[in-house]
Write an enzyme that holds these catalytic residues in place. Sequence first.
Site, PDB file in Angstrom:
ATOM      1  N   LYS A 190      15.424  48.761 -10.176  1.00  0.00           N
ATOM      2  CA  LYS A 190      14.342  47.887 -10.016  1.00  0.00           C
ATOM      3  C   LYS A 190      13.141  48.686 -10.305  1.00  0.00           C
ATOM      4  O   LYS A 190      12.545  48.072 -10.741  1.00  0.00           O
ATOM      5  CB  LYS A 190      14.460  48.002  -8.280  1.00  0.00           C
ATOM      6  N   GLN A 248      17.701  50.025   0.187  1.00  0.00           N
ATOM      7  CA  GLN A 248      18.919  49.831  -0.394  1.00  0.00           C
ATOM      8  C   GLN A 248      20.029  49.998   0.618  1.00  0.00           C
ATOM      9  O   GLN A 248      20.219  50.821   1.234  1.00  0.00           O
ATOM     10  CB  GLN A 248      18.822  50.829  -1.967  1.00  0.00           C
ATOM     11  N   ASP A 288      13.914  41.410   0.142  1.00  0.00           N
ATOM     12  CA  ASP A 288      14.407  41.504   0.168  1.00  0.00           C
ATOM     13  C   ASP A 288      14.812  39.823   1.758  1.00  0.00           C
ATOM     14  O   ASP A 288      16.217  39.342   1.276  1.00  0.00           O
ATOM     15  CB  ASP A 288      15.813  42.224   0.710  1.00  0.00           C
TER      16      ASP A 288
END
Length: 284
Positions: free
Chosen positions: A52, A96, A119
């Site tokens: 990422k 994460q 997200d």
Amino acid sequence: MAKIIDGKGLASRIRAGLKGEVEELKAVGLTPGLAVVLVGEDPASQIYVRSKGKACEAAGIASFQHRLAVETTQGDLLALISRLNEREDVHGILVQLPLPPHIDAEQVLEAINPAKDVDGFHPYNIGRLVAGSPLFQPCTPLGIIKLIESTGVDLRGKDAVVVGRSNIVGKPVAVMLLERDATVTITHSKTRGLREKIRSADIVVAAVGRAGMIAGDWIREGAVVIDVGINRTADGKLVGDVDFDGAEKVAAHITPVPGGVGPMTIAMLLHNTVQAAKRLRKTV
Ligand code: NDP
């Protein structure tokens, strides 16, 4: 024979477009920034976080990586989120998953400012998605929709079967297919007659995590097959949830694994970060 949906190619075109957009934003003094928080040393998570970061850099997006020790407390993690919420150079915040078991993941995700929740996992954003006015669309489901759209197949009135009902893939992608006027069936481990349901589907989205569980002869002639599953076989090969060789013979369009959904997820994360930066700039 099915046409292969080239997720890698589509993702790289989207990323190139975003790079151009970021250059224009930088010219007016706005550098989109993404903060990624990793707690602990899970090897797969470390790889995801690294890729990422690299993808951000390649697109010109500022990447802020916070790697915290596995024993980090809930309080310290929440304090970091709160600082990131305040920072003007951070437009997207991604924690994460999975988090270590002593951390309450729900509370952490709810602490993220919904306007920076790239997200799309915050309950506010899930609510807006279901209500039909999304702020952020979660990355993997949005990538799936873009892949289907890239085939030129119109979703309106089509029968779509989603296999898997997780909060990160199955449920949101079902909502997004519904929003695009497909007739959606969501299936899971307790579903009866899965094979018949899949046999009748114009669109199949498989998000289970079981190598080759969907056989080629379950697929209807001319269907669009999106394989989200990532499974490693005993000989180290990556395969999806669909028996690719069998399905390829009957489907009209099919994604490969790897090179299908995977690359789109990161491209959509960058997309959401750029959107967040533009929106936050307008509201500050
Ligand atoms: P989860 O384990 O959270 O969910 C799996 C789902 O599959 C559950 O809803 C489960 O049902 C269902 N399921 C299990 N067995 C069966 C069965 N025999 N028949 C029908 N349904 C079944 O997985 P995720 O959604 O997180 O991920 C799914 C797959 O997608 C994984 O391989 C993962 O690695 C991959 N993935 C890929 C991404 C990418 O970027 N390419 C991103 C995210 C995930 P129940 O709810 O009843 O238990």
